[in-house]
Design a protein around this motif. Structure first.
Motif, PDB file in Angstrom:
ATOM      1  N   ARG A 252     150.856  95.263 -82.302  1.00  0.00           N
ATOM      2  CA  ARG A 252     151.169  95.776 -80.965  1.00  0.00           C
ATOM      3  C   ARG A 252     149.919  96.412 -80.371  1.00  0.00           C
ATOM      4  NH1 ARG A 252     151.721 101.193 -80.440  1.00  0.00           N
ATOM      5  NH2 ARG A 252     151.836 102.454 -82.331  1.00  0.00           N
ATOM      6  N   PHE A 253     149.963  96.676 -79.066  1.00  0.00           N
ATOM      7  CA  PHE A 253     148.867  97.391 -78.418  1.00  0.00           C
ATOM      8  C   PHE A 253     148.893  98.853 -78.869  1.00  0.00           C
ATOM      9  CE2 PHE A 253     149.469  93.946 -75.303  1.00  0.00           C
ATOM     10  CZ  PHE A 253     148.150  93.534 -75.133  1.00  0.00           C
ATOM     11  N   ALA A 254     147.727  99.363 -79.239  1.00  0.00           N
ATOM     12  CA  ALA A 254     147.627 100.785 -79.584  1.00  0.00           C
ATOM     13  C   ALA A 254     147.157 101.613 -78.396  1.00  0.00           C
ATOM     14  CB  ALA A 254     146.673 100.984 -80.758  1.00  0.00           C
ATOM     15  N   ASN A 255     146.693 100.952 -77.353  1.00  0.00           N
ATOM     16  CA  ASN A 255     146.195 101.681 -76.178  1.00  0.00           C
ATOM     17  C   ASN A 255     146.733 101.073 -74.888  1.00  0.00           C
ATOM     18  OD1 ASN A 255     144.676  99.287 -76.298  1.00  0.00           O
ATOM     19  ND2 ASN A 255     142.938 100.221 -75.248  1.00  0.00           N
ATOM     20  N   PHE A 256     148.022 100.748 -74.868  1.00  0.00           N
ATOM     21  CA  PHE A 256     148.625 100.240 -73.634  1.00  0.00           C
ATOM     22  C   PHE A 256     148.767 101.437 -72.697  1.00  0.00           C
ATOM     23  CE2 PHE A 256     151.586  98.668 -70.597  1.00  0.00           C
ATOM     24  CZ  PHE A 256     151.464  97.293 -70.603  1.00  0.00           C
ATOM     25  N   LYS A 257     147.822 101.554 -71.770  1.00  0.00           N
ATOM     26  CA  LYS A 257     147.698 102.757 -70.953  1.00  0.00           C
ATOM     27  C   LYS A 257     147.874 102.425 -69.480  1.00  0.00           C
ATOM     28  CE  LYS A 257     143.534 104.170 -70.191  1.00  0.00           C
ATOM     29  NZ  LYS A 257     143.377 104.099 -68.714  1.00  0.00           N
ATOM     30  N   VAL A 258     148.609 103.271 -68.755  1.00  0.00           N
ATOM     31  CA  VAL A 258     148.670 103.210 -67.295  1.00  0.00           C
ATOM     32  C   VAL A 258     148.372 104.607 -66.760  1.00  0.00           C
ATOM     33  CG1 VAL A 258     150.318 101.302 -67.240  1.00  0.00           C
ATOM     34  CG2 VAL A 258     151.166 103.648 -67.243  1.00  0.00           C
ATOM     35  N   SER A 259     147.740 104.654 -65.603  1.00  0.00           N
ATOM     36  CA  SER A 259     147.388 105.929 -64.979  1.00  0.00           C
ATOM     37  C   SER A 259     148.191 106.097 -63.697  1.00  0.00           C
ATOM     38  CB  SER A 259     145.893 105.993 -64.673  1.00  0.00           C
ATOM     39  OG  SER A 259     145.135 105.854 -65.865  1.00  0.00           O
ATOM     40  N   VAL A 260     148.741 107.289 -63.499  1.00  0.00           N
ATOM     41  CA  VAL A 260     149.526 107.590 -62.302  1.00  0.00           C
ATOM     42  C   VAL A 260     148.857 108.763 -61.596  1.00  0.00           C
ATOM     43  CG1 VAL A 260     151.813 108.040 -61.370  1.00  0.00           C
ATOM     44  CG2 VAL A 260     151.583 106.886 -63.580  1.00  0.00           C
ATOM     45  N   LEU A 261     148.428 108.530 -60.356  1.00  0.00           N
ATOM     46  CA  LEU A 261     147.670 109.532 -59.608  1.00  0.00           C
ATOM     47  C   LEU A 261     148.333 109.815 -58.260  1.00  0.00           C
ATOM     48  CD1 LEU A 261     144.138 107.906 -60.111  1.00  0.00           C
ATOM     49  CD2 LEU A 261     145.203 109.638 -61.548  1.00  0.00           C
ATOM     50  N   GLY A 262     147.906 110.900 -57.623  1.00  0.00           N
ATOM     51  CA  GLY A 262     148.369 111.198 -56.278  1.00  0.00           C
ATOM     52  C   GLY A 262     149.577 112.095 -56.245  1.00  0.00           C
ATOM     53  N   GLU A 263     150.474 111.823 -55.303  1.00  0.00           N
ATOM     54  CA  GLU A 263     151.617 112.695 -55.038  1.00  0.00           C
ATOM     55  C   GLU A 263     152.775 112.450 -56.011  1.00  0.00           C
ATOM     56  OE1 GLU A 263     152.192 115.285 -53.124  1.00  0.00           O
ATOM     57  OE2 GLU A 263     150.102 115.297 -52.484  1.00  0.00           O
ATOM     58  N   VAL A 264     152.522 112.760 -57.280  1.00  0.00           N
ATOM     59  CA  VAL A 264     153.576 112.773 -58.303  1.00  0.00           C
ATOM     60  C   VAL A 264     153.539 114.144 -58.961  1.00  0.00           C
ATOM     61  CG1 VAL A 264     153.548 110.288 -58.761  1.00  0.00           C
ATOM     62  CG2 VAL A 264     151.984 111.779 -60.001  1.00  0.00           C
ATOM     63  N   ASN A 265     154.606 114.491 -59.642  1.00  0.00           N
ATOM     64  CA  ASN A 265     154.707 115.835 -60.201  1.00  0.00           C
ATOM     65  C   ASN A 265     153.795 116.056 -61.407  1.00  0.00           C
ATOM     66  OD1 ASN A 265     156.828 117.355 -58.633  1.00  0.00           O
ATOM     67  ND2 ASN A 265     157.954 115.483 -59.082  1.00  0.00           N
ATOM     68  N   THR A 266     153.540 114.983 -62.187  1.00  0.00           N
ATOM     69  CA  THR A 266     152.686 115.126 -63.364  1.00  0.00           C
ATOM     70  C   THR A 266     151.707 113.962 -63.426  1.00  0.00           C
ATOM     71  OG1 THR A 266     154.630 116.059 -64.492  1.00  0.00           O
ATOM     72  CG2 THR A 266     152.681 115.641 -65.832  1.00  0.00           C
ATOM     73  N   PRO A 267     150.657 113.981 -62.603  1.00  0.00           N
ATOM     74  CA  PRO A 267     149.671 112.890 -62.659  1.00  0.00           C
ATOM     75  C   PRO A 267     148.921 112.916 -63.986  1.00  0.00           C
ATOM     76  CG  PRO A 267     148.913 114.674 -61.233  1.00  0.00           C
ATOM     77  CD  PRO A 267     150.322 114.998 -61.602  1.00  0.00           C
ATOM     78  N   SER A 268     148.750 111.740 -64.580  1.00  0.00           N
ATOM     79  CA  SER A 268     148.073 111.666 -65.871  1.00  0.00           C
ATOM     80  C   SER A 268     147.897 110.208 -66.256  1.00  0.00           C
ATOM     81  CB  SER A 268     148.888 112.393 -66.945  1.00  0.00           C
ATOM     82  OG  SER A 268     148.214 112.420 -68.179  1.00  0.00           O
ATOM     83  N   ALA A 269     147.165 109.989 -67.351  1.00  0.00           N
ATOM     84  CA  ALA A 269     147.084 108.673 -67.982  1.00  0.00           C
ATOM     85  C   ALA A 269     148.067 108.675 -69.146  1.00  0.00           C
ATOM     86  CB  ALA A 269     145.671 108.397 -68.472  1.00  0.00           C
ATOM     87  N   TYR A 270     148.932 107.664 -69.207  1.00  0.00           N
ATOM     88  CA  TYR A 270     149.999 107.619 -70.208  1.00  0.00           C
ATOM     89  C   TYR A 270     149.799 106.424 -71.137  1.00  0.00           C
ATOM     90  CZ  TYR A 270     152.346 110.999 -67.218  1.00  0.00           C
ATOM     91  OH  TYR A 270     152.647 112.121 -66.487  1.00  0.00           O
TER      92      TYR A 270
END
Length: 268
Positions: A148-166
């Motif tokens: 499986r992917f060990a670093n399947f990452k998405v980043s959420v930025l801007g007007e969200v309550n908890t912006p971060s890379a997940y």
């Protein structure tokens, strides 16, 4: 009579100013609800929405690979390499301390102990797993491979309550899943124009999704790929509120003081 008229006039002007100041930062409820047309959409249209397709492995991906055999010590030779740089694994990852595994090099290859180099770029995790199983069968008896992917990452930025890379544990992730992880949009998030930035074989792709419309389910960007970036723009109310917050506060204070002074002077 004149005193009462002046008092009422002063209060009316202050009230009007307050209403204007507050209304400039109000958000229309029509732009908040998701999938507003869902009740009028033909069910067959939703059933024909774009299906999930497995993401393919790309250079710089990190793969978690485990080989299980009838002799546990045999498979351990491959599995230990994932945590040992000397054996071709990766342990120093700035994304996450848990993203240990086999790094896909710039040629799209990984190197496994005893098995050797394998070209996995362009394959899905299922295809790569079958390839490793085929090669491992030449060395081990009845090997079982997990990948499986060990670093399947998405980043959420801007007007969200908890912006971060997940960093996510699975591959089937929608934009709604990512926004849920980020605590949903704030009241100031622009729901009708969410931007997705995707890296596809070294080229940037851009898409804008409208969360107010059910058409989002027909978008090829509804399901995310590794390293996708989601950006939620602030709406006009947030921009206006940010630019004029101090001016509004000062104006309201001045208006209130003016009314109080006017009232005191009229009753003398």
């Amino acid at each position: 009579m004149n005193k009462n008229y002046n008092l009422i006039k002063g209060i009316s002007l202050a009230t009007l100013y307050c209403i204007i100041a507050l209304s400039s930062s109000c958000v229309s409820s029509k732009k908040i609800a998701y999938f507003q047309d869902i009740q009028t959409v033909n069910q067959a249209k939703l059933e024909n929405a774009i299906a999930f397709t497995e993401p393919v492995i790309q250079p710089d991906d990190i793969l978690s690979i485990n080989v299980f055999t009838l002799n546990p010590q045999s498979g351990a030779v491959v599995n230990q390499a994932a945590n040992n740089p000397a054996l071709g694994g990766n342990t120093n990852n700035s994304i996450s301390s848990q993203s240990t595994g086999f790094l896909v090099d710039k040629n799209g290859e990984i190197e496994l102990s005893l098995i050797g180099k394998l070209k996995v770029a362009g394959l899905t995790t299922y295809q790569a797993r079958e390839l490793i199983r085929e090669k491992a069968t030449l060395i081990y008896k009845e090997p079982n491979v997990q990948l499986r992917f060990a670093n399947f990452k998405v980043s959420v930025l801007g007007e969200v309550n908890t912006p971060s890379a997940y960093t996510l544990p699975n591959e089937k992730v929608s934009i709604l899943d990512a926004l849920s992880l980020a605590g949903d949009l704030t009241i100031y998030g622009k729901r009708e124009n969410v931007l997705i930035v995707r890296d596809n074989n070294g080229k940037k792709e851009f898409a804008r999704l409208n969360l107010n419309s059910s058409e989002i389910f027909n978008s090829p960007f509804y399901y995310l790929k590794q390293n996708d970036v989601i950006y939620v723009e602030p709406n006009k109310s947030k921009v206006s509120a940010s630019n004029s917050a101090q001016l509004q506060t000062v104006g309201v204070i001045v208006s209130v003081i003016s009314v109080i002074v006017l009232a005191i002077s009229n009753f003398k």
